[in-house]
Design a protein around this motif. Structure first.
Motif, PDB file in Angstrom:
ATOM      1  N   TRP A   1       3.753  87.800  23.869  1.00 35.71           N
ATOM      2  CA  TRP A   1       4.152  86.294  23.960  1.00 35.71           C
ATOM      3  C   TRP A   1       5.389  86.268  24.105  1.00 35.71           C
ATOM      4  CZ3 TRP A   1      -0.032  84.347  25.219  1.00 35.71           C
ATOM      5  CH2 TRP A   1      -1.308  84.608  24.463  1.00 35.71           C
ATOM      6  N   TRP A  36      -3.560  87.414  28.208  1.00 35.68           N
ATOM      7  CA  TRP A  36      -4.148  87.824  26.985  1.00 35.68           C
ATOM      8  C   TRP A  36      -5.581  87.698  26.920  1.00 35.68           C
ATOM      9  CZ3 TRP A  36      -2.128  91.115  23.531  1.00 35.68           C
ATOM     10  CH2 TRP A  36      -2.740  91.417  22.671  1.00 35.68           C
ATOM     11  N   SER A  77       6.824  84.741  27.630  1.00 38.62           N
ATOM     12  CA  SER A  77       7.693  83.387  27.357  1.00 38.62           C
ATOM     13  C   SER A  77       8.867  83.548  28.439  1.00 38.62           C
ATOM     14  CB  SER A  77       8.118  83.170  26.110  1.00 38.62           C
ATOM     15  OG  SER A  77       9.057  84.158  25.565  1.00 38.62           O
ATOM     16  N   PHE A  82       0.723  81.232  19.172  1.00 38.47           N
ATOM     17  CA  PHE A  82       1.127  81.907  20.416  1.00 38.47           C
ATOM     18  C   PHE A  82       0.226  81.523  21.466  1.00 38.47           C
ATOM     19  CE2 PHE A  82       2.388  84.824  16.669  1.00 38.47           C
ATOM     20  CZ  PHE A  82       3.914  84.636  17.256  1.00 38.47           C
ATOM     21  N   GLN A  83       1.157  80.976  22.470  1.00 38.91           N
ATOM     22  CA  GLN A  83       0.268  80.618  23.558  1.00 38.91           C
ATOM     23  C   GLN A  83       1.252  80.715  24.990  1.00 38.91           C
ATOM     24  OE1 GLN A  83      -0.146  76.405  22.840  1.00 38.91           O
ATOM     25  NE2 GLN A  83       1.788  76.145  22.273  1.00 38.91           N
ATOM     26  N   TYR A  84       0.196  80.773  26.001  1.00 36.51           N
ATOM     27  CA  TYR A  84       1.100  80.740  27.316  1.00 36.51           C
ATOM     28  C   TYR A  84       0.448  79.803  28.194  1.00 36.51           C
ATOM     29  CZ  TYR A  84       3.074  82.250  31.817  1.00 36.51           C
ATOM     30  OH  TYR A  84       3.793  82.195  32.874  1.00 36.51           O
TER      31      TYR A  84
END
Length: 437
Positions: A108, A92, A112, A395-397
C-alpha cells in the motif's frame, strides 16, 4: 508636577508591558524574529532537506527497483522486470488472506506513491521525481512478502532467495549518495513481519523501519524513537452497515476470541486464558489451527455479535486480531504488556479499548468481572468511537485522507526531525556521540 509624574509613570508601565509582551511572543514562537535577520531562502550547501513545513505534504522520493524486489513477489517470486509504474501496478488480490494480507503495508505504501488521481492534493504526502528535493526516501522492497514467499510453514529450502534479495538491497543502498549522506536515517524501509529482512537488518538499522511491533528486535536496531508502528492489514471484512437501533443489545456475546492457542513467548498465555474463560456465560473462546476462509467468516460473524473482543499477544506483543476487532466495532480487550500501537501520538486507544495486564488477566474471574462492570452507556460510547476511527486502519487504493497508509506517512514525517537532529550533530562532532555511550 503631580500630573506629569502620573503621565510618566503610565508611559513607563506601557513600555514595560510592551517589552514583556513582545518577549513572550518571541519566546513562544508566535513572532519569528529570525526572518528579519536571516535569509532562510538561501541554499545551504550539503544540507539534508528538512521535513516539509506545517501544512505541506511530506515529499517522498521512491527508488526505481526491479519488480523482483516488490510486485514480482506477488507472482510467486523469481520474476524480474522494469520498475513498477501506475499502468503496471497489479491490484491487491481480494482472495489474498493470512500473513500476506496482514503484512501488506509495503504494497500500500508503494501503491500510494504511484497514485496520481483525484484527491491526491489532500494527502499528507507526495511523490517527487527529484531526490534533491525529497524529505524522505522510500525503498520499495517487499521484505515481508519475500519471507512469506520463499519460506513456508518451516520449509527453508527457498531461504537463499530471500537472503539474496536482502544482500542486493544492502549493496544498492550503500552505493546511493543519498543513503551515504544521512547514513540511511531519512530512508524508509518496510520491515513489518518479525522475520522480514532477517539476516541483514543490522546493515540498514539506521533507516526508518515500518514495523508491527518490537517483539523480536534489539533496541539498538529497532525502537520507537526512529521507527513507525503500522497496523496489520485486517483479514475480516469491515462492518459498513453497523447501525442497529440498540447496538448494545444487538451483540449478545459478552466476549469473543477465535485463533490459535499454541503460541510463543507471551502468546502462551492464550492457553491459560482458554482454561479461565471456559464455561463463562456469554463468552466464546474458539481455538483454531490457522487462518482459513471459513475461519475468517466465523471470526467476522463472531466479532459482529460481540461487545468485546479478546486480543492477547501472539508470537510477538501485537496481533492482527486488534485491527479485526476495530473494523468490526467490537471493543478490543488488549492483554499484552509490551504492545506498541499505531499512531499513538495522535490516537488515544484508552478511549475505545480495554487494557488488562498479563498478571491480572490470569486471576480467576477477573476479565469477565471487569467487562460486566462497564455500563451500557460507556460501551455505546466506545462503540461509536470505533466507528469514527476505524477508517484510520483501512489500507486501500486509491489512498484517501486519514486512511491507514496516509496515517503511516504522517508518522514517517514525525520521525524525521529526530533523524535530521542525528545527521546534523554527526557532521560537527569530533568525538564519539556521548548520548550513544
Amino acid at each position: 508636577m503631580g500630573v506629569r509624574d502620573t503621565i510618566n509613570r503610565t508611559l513607563l508601565c506601557f513600555l514595560v508591558f510592551g517589552v514583556f509582551l513582545v518577549g513572550t511572543l518571541i519566546y513562544n514562537g508566535t513572532i519569528d524574529y529570525r526572518s528579519r535577520f536571516v535569509n532562510f531562502e538561501s541554499p545551504l550547501r550539503n544540507a539534508t532537506p528538512c521535513p516539509s513545513s506545517a501544512g505541506q505534504p511530506l515529499k517522498v522520493y521512491m527508488y526505481d527497483l526491479d519488480i523482483k524486489y516488490n510486485v514480482g513477489l506477488m507472482k510467486g517470486g523469481n520474476v524480474s522486470g522494469k520498475p513498477v509504474s501506475l499502468s503496471t501496478l497489479p491490484p491487491w488480490p481480494d482472495a489474498s488472506g493470512g500473513l500476506r494480507r496482514q503484512h501488506s503495508v509495503e504494497y500500500w505504501m508503494l501503491a500510494s506513491l504511484l497514485y496520481e488521481g483525484d484527491g491526491v492534493s489532500a494527502l499528507d504526502f507526495v511523490r517527487v521525481s527529484d531526490p534533491d528535493t525529497a524529505d524522505a526516501f522510500f525503498v520499495p522492497f517487499f521484505s515481508s512478502m519475500s519471507y512469506n514467499t520463499y519460506i513456508k510453514h518451516g520449509d527453508y529450502s527457498g531461504e537463499k532467495f530471500d537472503i539474496q534479495l536482502q544482500v542486493e538491497i544492502v549493496e544498492f543502498l550503500k552505493k546511493s549518495k543519498y543513503w551515504k549522506r544521512s547514513g540511511g536515517k531519512d530512508h524508509v524501509i518496510p520491515v513489518h513481519h518479525p522475520n522480514a529482512f532477517k539476516f541483514h537488518k543490522a546493515q540498514v538499522k539506521k533507516a526508518i523501519w515500518i514495523v508491527a511491533d518490537f517483539g523480536r528486535a534489539d533496541r539498538n536496531i529497532s525502537n520507537l524513537r526512529k521507527d513507525v508502528v503500522a497496523p496489520y492489514g485486517h483479514v475480516v471484512e469491515s462492518f459498513l452497515d453497523d447501525d442497529p437501533p440498540d447496538p448494545f443489545e444487538s451483540r449478545p456475546t459478552l466476549l469473543f476470541f477465535r485463533g490459535r492457542t499454541i503460541r510463543k513467548d507471551d502468546g502462551r498465555d492464550r492457553l491459560i486464558l482458554q482454561k479461565l474463560l471456559a464455561g463463562e456465560k456469554d463468552v466464546v473462546f474458539q481455538g483454531s489451527e490457522g487462518v482459513s476462509n471459513s475461519g475468517i467468516k466465523n471470526s467476522t460473524k463472531g466479532m459482529r455479535l460481540s461487545k468485546f473482543c479478546l486480543d492477547p499477544a501472539g508470537d510477538t506483543p501485537s496481533s492482527c486480531r486488534l485491527f479485526d476487532a476495530i473494523v468490526s466495532h467490537c471493543v478490543p480487550v488488549i492483554i499484552s504488556d509490551k504492545v506498541e500501537l499505531p499512531y499513538e501520538d495522535e490516537v488515544d486507544y484508552s478511549e475505545f479499548c480495554i487494557f488488562i495486564s498479563r498478571e491480572d488477566s490470569k486471576k480467576e474471574g477477573y476479565i469477565v468481572k471487569q467487562l460486566r462492570s462497564i455500563s451500557k452507556s460507556r460501551w455505546v460510547e466506545m462503540w461509536r468511537l470505533l466507528k469514527n476511527i476505524s477508517h484510520h486502519f483501512e489500507f486501500q487504493y486509491p489512498p484517501k485522507k486519514g486512511d491507514a497508509v496516509n496515517m503511516v506517512w504522517r508518522q514517517v514525517r514525525h520521525k524525521l526531525p529526530f533523524a535530521n537532529l542525528d545527521v546534523h550533530r554527526s557532521r560537527r562532532l569530533k568525538v564519539p556521540d556521548p548520548w550513544l555511550r
